[in-house]
Design an enzyme around this catalytic site. Structure first.
Site, PDB file in Angstrom:
ATOM      1  CB  SER A 114      92.943  69.615  27.467  1.00 23.40           C
ATOM      2  OG  SER A 114      92.958  68.065  26.133  1.00 23.40           O
ATOM      3  CG  ASP A 278      94.265  67.358  22.633  1.00 24.44           C
ATOM      4  OD1 ASP A 278      95.121  66.695  22.586  1.00 24.44           O
ATOM      5  OD2 ASP A 278      93.704  68.398  23.975  1.00 24.44           O
TER       6      ASP A 278
HETATM    7  C1  VG1 Z   1      86.206  69.381  27.636  1.00 30.21           C
HETATM    8  C2  VG1 Z   1      85.092  68.820  27.055  1.00 30.21           C
HETATM    9  C3  VG1 Z   1      85.010  67.690  26.952  1.00 30.21           C
HETATM   10  C4  VG1 Z   1      86.665  66.662  27.607  1.00 30.21           C
HETATM   11  C5  VG1 Z   1      87.151  67.869  28.033  1.00 30.21           C
HETATM   12  C6  VG1 Z   1      88.460  67.816  28.558  1.00 30.21           C
HETATM   13  O1  VG1 Z   1      85.131  69.957  29.295  1.00 30.21           O
HETATM   14  O2  VG1 Z   1      83.344  69.285  26.927  1.00 30.21           O
HETATM   15  O3  VG1 Z   1      84.117  66.460  26.286  1.00 30.21           O
HETATM   16  O4  VG1 Z   1      86.222  65.440  28.109  1.00 30.21           O
HETATM   17  O5  VG1 Z   1      87.367  69.454  28.334  1.00 30.21           O
HETATM   18  O6  VG1 Z   1      89.219  67.486  27.628  1.00 30.21           O
HETATM   19  P1  VG1 Z   1      84.296  71.138  29.578  1.00 30.21           P
HETATM   20  O7  VG1 Z   1      84.134  70.214  31.735  1.00 30.21           O
HETATM   21  O8  VG1 Z   1      85.150  72.239  29.800  1.00 30.21           O
HETATM   22  O9  VG1 Z   1      83.428  71.464  28.630  1.00 30.21           O
HETATM   23  V1  VG1 Z   1      91.232  67.305  27.508  1.00 30.21           V
HETATM   24  O10 VG1 Z   1      91.353  67.354  25.595  1.00 30.21           O
HETATM   25  O11 VG1 Z   1      90.953  67.242  28.533  1.00 30.21           O
HETATM   26  O12 VG1 Z   1      91.558  65.872  27.815  1.00 30.21           O
HETATM   27 CO    CO Z   2      93.257  66.521  25.952  1.00 29.72          CO
END
Ligand code: VG1
Ligand code: CO
Length: 544
Positions: A114, A278
């Protein structure tokens, strides 16, 4: 005849998927059989896929192509009949979700970390999405983890690498491999949801637009949609070429890493809308001229205006937000008489509600917004949503926000991240907070009196499952909230996230600077959790 080789392997004990799949440093994934073990664990937990189709896509970061070659050879060995892969191994996460659904495939594998940095020293990630196009539910990710702890062998075809660079059909053993254009189907889907004619008019009328693709996967999607199909200026896209290292940058669409477009948008002669997405194209950043829109507000505005967009003229079935996301969308739901669900952090919890038809729209404070068109959040979709709403309402972003707050009130909001904290200290901080919960109710703090305090636990109304330990919630008498939770996506130490929110009614003061509006709550948060003692820090590393 392609030979299937059975390879003996030893289990690793750290393959527990987090908020969004398994994420580790690239070097970690390069350990002997590390990727193979996880992929075989996925296949071992699935049933009845012989002869069916698997979609494989990634965000193009370092190790993407290597991983895809391995996965294809293992999928062929496992008995899949066909694989669909984006050209160059590229496919945005929402586009993978759409391909899984539109081709009625068995499922898909998404390769991405991500918004985390890429390159040989950066991060890599992998997750499995099911036939609905969404991330595997918890029961399956738990099963995959359990499998990975006992795995003793994996199977792989001895075959040549596939040429990922050309749209063509080839095969590995009896599995067909279709390399397809990753943008075509997705762009067609967007054409069914949005009023392209109105957006074309908007661009033709001199509306100024900037999109930062952050050298990540959405460059080609943005070019096709915004420039080729909608007529925006060629130069509206910056960092449009995907790169294995994201051009040495950090593909996180926030005010720190997408600073260039933010600075432009703050100028008098800046763009009317600046946006970014992203690494894997599922997140979005929305900034109007001199007007940053928080992701929580963006979700609320989209919910309030969706009926102006062709794909949503029928109205919404309901909405959902992750627990730490601000309650701005709740106010819209209340006014419109819609059900509003509160789920744990992570898109996998929206899947059942979308599948059952309980909700149409959902989102997270972490720059994630989406709808029932796929089963992932969708960055480019969110930008098109805003463009369509702007075209329909003929107002600026700032005017739309002002009008929204005057109608529904304003939820001032910020997230404070304390990164790379000692993991044990972070766990102790949360444990102490948990233990103190019964005592803090009715306590008078600087920002007001605490009226509720609990640890969030989610009961899925569709499959009946329960997920515990999803963050500490502290509620105040005026509707303000502080939420504490630990990140499930980091790869180094622990990250403490503190979410701070204050509600101001429509008749209240709606133009405060966010930092000022939240100052008392921030002080209370530090006191309640003794943040300095456990993290050694007075200030967060990142505020979003
Ligand atoms: C973070 C965000 C969450 C999101 C996840 C994946 O998780 O807070 O809202 O769903 O990233 O986003 P965490 O556990 O670090 O708070 V991404 O753009 O992977 O796919
Ligand atoms: Co992402």
């Amino acid at each position: 005849m392609t030979k299937v080789r059975t390879v003996a392997t030893k289990p690793y004990d750290d393959q527990k998927p987090g908020t969004s799949g398994l994420r580790k440093k690239v070097g970690h994934f390069q350990r002997e059989n590390y990727l193979e073990n996880f992929v075989q664990s996925i296949f071992d937990c699935l049933d009845g896929f012989s002869g069916t189709t698997l979609v494989v896509g990634g965000d193009g970061r370092f190790y993407n192509s290597t991983a895809i070659q391995i996965i294809l050879k293992m999928a062929a060995a496992a008995g899949f009949g066909r694989a669909i892969v984006g050209r160059g191994g590229l496919c945005s996460t929402p586009a993978v979700s759409h391909l899984i659904r539109s081709n009625e495939t068995f499922g898909g594998i998404v390769l991405s970390a991500s918004h985390n940095p890429g390159g040989p020293d950066g991060d890599f990630g992998i997750k499995y999405n099911g036939a609905n196009g969404g991330p595997a539910v918890e029961s399956l990710t738990n099963a995959i983890f359990e499998r990975s702890r006992v795995i003793e062998r994996y199977e792989i075809c001895d075959a040549d690498n596939i040429d990922l660079g050309r749209v063509a059909t080839s095969s590995i053993g009896s599995m067909t491999v279709d390399i397809i254009d990753p943008v075509d189907d997705y762009a067609a889907l967007m054409g069914t949801l949005f009023d392209f004619e109105a957006i074309r008019h908007l661009f033709a009328s001199g509306f100024r637009f900037r999109f930062d693709a952050m050298h990540a996967v959405t460059g080609p999607y943005a070019r096709r949609l915004f420039v080729d199909l909608l007529g925006a200026d060629e130069n509206c896209i910056i960092n449009g070429e995907p790169s294995e290292t994201f051009g040495g940058g950090h593909p996180d669409p926030n005010l720190v890493h997408a600073k260039q477009i933010y600075d432009e948008a703050m100028k008098d002669d800046g763009p009317d809308l600046a946006a970014a997405s992203d690494g894997d194209g599922d997140r979005n950043l929305i900034i109007g001229k001199k007007c940053f829109v928080t992701p929580s507000d963006s979700l609320a505005v989209i919910a309030a205006n969706a009926h102006l967009v062709p794909g949503y003229t029928q109205g919404l079935a309901g909405v959902a937000r992750s627990m730490p996301t601000s309650c701005a969308v709740d106010r819209v739901a209340e006014t419109k008489g819609l059900a509003c669900h509160e789920t744990p952090t992570g898109w996998k919890f929206f899947g059942n509600l979308l599948d059952s038809g309980d909700i149409t729209l959902c989102g997270e404070e972490s720059a994630g917004t989406g709808s029932n068109h796929v089963r992932e959040k969708d960055g480019v979709w969110a930008v098109l949503m805003w463009l369509n709403i702007l075209a329909a309402r003929k107002l600026s972003v700032a005017e739309i926000m002002e009008d929204h707050w005057r109608s529904y009130g304003r939820n001032y909001y910020a997230r404070h991240d304390f990164e790379e904290v000692d993991a044990e200290a972070a766990t102790t901080l949360i444990k102490n907070l948990r233990d103190s919960l019964p005592k803090v109710v009715s306590q008078k703090m600087t920002a007001g009196t605490i009226t509720m305090a609990d640890e969030f636990s989610y009961h899925d109304p569709v499959d009946g499952s329960t997920t515990n330990g999803q963050g500490i919630r502290i509620g105040f008498d005026d509707g303000s909230r502080i939420v504490f939770r630990l990140s499930g996506t980091g790869t180094v130490g622990a990250t403490l996230r503190v979410y701070i929110e204050r509600f101001e009614p429509a008749t209240g003061i709606l133009d405060l600077a966010t930092g000022d509006a939240l100052a008392d709550l921030v002080a209370d948060a530090h006191r309640l959790a003794d943040i300095e003692k456990y993290t050694g820090r007075l200030e967060p590393d990142v505020i979003t």
